[in-house]
Design an enzyme around this catalytic site. Sequence first.
Site, PDB file in Angstrom:
ATOM      1  N   GLU A 137     -39.703 -17.571 -36.617  1.00 27.52           N
ATOM      2  CA  GLU A 137     -40.125 -16.456 -37.460  1.00 27.52           C
ATOM      3  C   GLU A 137     -39.086 -16.149 -38.544  1.00 27.52           C
ATOM      4  OE1 GLU A 137     -42.964 -13.575 -34.889  1.00 27.52           O
ATOM      5  OE2 GLU A 137     -41.067 -14.082 -33.923  1.00 27.52           O
ATOM      6  N   GLU A 158     -44.669 -17.564 -27.275  1.00 26.73           N
ATOM      7  CA  GLU A 158     -44.793 -16.223 -26.698  1.00 26.73           C
ATOM      8  C   GLU A 158     -46.008 -16.054 -25.784  1.00 26.73           C
ATOM      9  OE1 GLU A 158     -42.112 -15.738 -30.241  1.00 26.73           O
ATOM     10  OE2 GLU A 158     -43.938 -16.878 -29.787  1.00 26.73           O
TER      11      GLU A 158
END
Length: 694
Positions: A137, A158
């Site tokens: 990210e 995730e």
Amino acid sequence: MTENGKNLEALFPDEVVTKAIVHDVELPHGAGLMALITLDNGFDHTKPSTFGPAGLTSLGEALDAVAARNDLAAVGVVGKPFVFAVGADHKGLPVITGREQALRNGRLGHEVFRRLGELDVPSFAFVNGAAMGGGLEIALHCTYRTISSGVTAVALPECFLGLVPGWGGTQLLPRLVGPATAVKLIVENPLSQNRMIKGPEAFEAGVADAMFEPADFLEESLRWAARVLRGEEAVSRTDHTVDDWSKTLADARFLVDMKLRGASPAPYRALDLIELARTASRSEGFAAEDQTLADLLMGDELRAGLYSFDLVQRRAKRPAGAPDRELARRVTKVGVVGAGLMASQMALLFARRLEVPVVLTDLDQERLDRGVGHVHAEIDRLLGRGRLSADQANRLRALVTGSLTKDAFADADFVIEAVFEDLGVKKKVFAEVEEVVSAECVLATNTSSLSVTEMAAGLRHPERVVGFHFFNPVAVMPLLEIVRGAATDDATLATAFAVGKTLKKSSVLVKDAPAFVVNRLLTRFMGEVIATVDEGTPIEVADHALDGLGLPMTPFTLLQLVGPAVALHVAETLHAAFPSRYGVSENLARLVAAGKPGVYAPDLSLDREATALFSGGTSPSTAEEVRLRALRALAEEIRLMLDEGVVAAAQDIDLCMILGAGWPFHLGGVTPYLDRAGVAEPRFLPPGVASVPA
């Protein structure tokens, strides 16, 4: 490194702080000055850089400093050798006890990372190594990205843990690469054994704008950045808002339903966020990520996922009860008795991982040729897919040979049998092998349910017999049950664990007990479900009664995969050992006698002829009654196994079920789930383990 004058290491003593170290770099060709930020936690690549509050604060301070300057042409971010960054510090997540605290965690990540995309100058991410979760990210927030062709792990894992990418991933990635690729990286790959992609795949997918070789990656990246800044290198961006998002997301939701049947909220929430990315502003999308992250951080699935992660990453690497590895003997040649499909799979794995000669034996030339031929065909397939070079393929073919006599085992150090699951046959095989091998040669059995102790009885050296139970398919399933018989000595056991580690398997030490761990629990579980059908419950009701767990397949689908004959054989073995708890279904026996592969037809509809064999019951159960009966049976059996010392602790049973039976990662193993479901009395684990503290 401070926060309002405070030392961050002192403020966050449990966090391995990733520091943001800034150096000025004069870019080539007069492109100007770059502030290059290196992310480094002070350890080598075996401890990747992660971000807790202190690490985020350090990066925020570095960005504050560069934003205040007016002499910069660009800002760059790179990682330490072999690692870019791998996201949030998971050790800090279980201590989050309130939703407001969870919200602050998400907001802090957004506040820091988004600045990379909102500086007055372009930002460049130079992805030199593993980039996972929040690490990826960080790169997505930058204006441009380069990646090394040597990067082995790029992922947003995730959903695998019960979370969503919560620091910009669900908003930035779909707009960069399109909804289909974003769904694959954010949802599909995590739900497919947490699959990672490599640098070249990431580049092809559009995650990175340029790719360079590892040897001079940073130098070439800086040259590329200079060309971009000077306008000599054009970087185009596709407008993915015009893509067909509706169909992509509908297909993805169907896939998630097939895999999880609604059992875990994270993938569904991730898909909602991806859909939002099409129309939401950056601030709106990030705020939605914050809210979703806060919800999931306060749910049991995250704690359960982290518990599973800890088992797989830590306990599996230090098997409980394994003897000192220094006792292990060297293995320079392997023998495989049998040349069937399972034996062939084992032979290829031994050859690939140990890189030693492997010889198969069987009773006739036709079967032997078929077995060796299967290995060679698989080598050719790996070569064709680019998984092996031509030289590697030639070496492997030369390593795997066949023989009609066991004399070929004379100089073997490790011989494993993979013959018919019959105690008499296996004892005969080992007696024949013992006549030709050295006294130190390990004799391993791949039995799934028979006694290793009885198998070794009568041999001159019973101490060198050990259970070495693979799961099918051998190359894919990570679990290895290593079974200690009554006479097995430490040197044999240490050798088995050393071989298992070289094979890249996760080994668990198991006591010599009927069906060991996975097959014993699956047989009890399936036996209870089948018993309800014998009593009159419709197959479709019983088969879907446990859909809410998100198991990888329903009980009768598993029966079809294992094969009714194998399932019946294991049930008979366990019935002989534990007649009060393990029954033998007459209906299942009729299914085997009729030669049916299961209750489902090839089109996945119920086979009328097969289901007609399940008859005679007049006491049907509801789906809830089936669910509770199966779960209570599992809880009872696990309690008995722990009392018997089949494994060292409940965590080992959880590890076996996750790695050997595909027990869902988001459930945190079977014992935490039974604790949360309220069917384990007393609890297997302390309160708050793999669940939100009360």
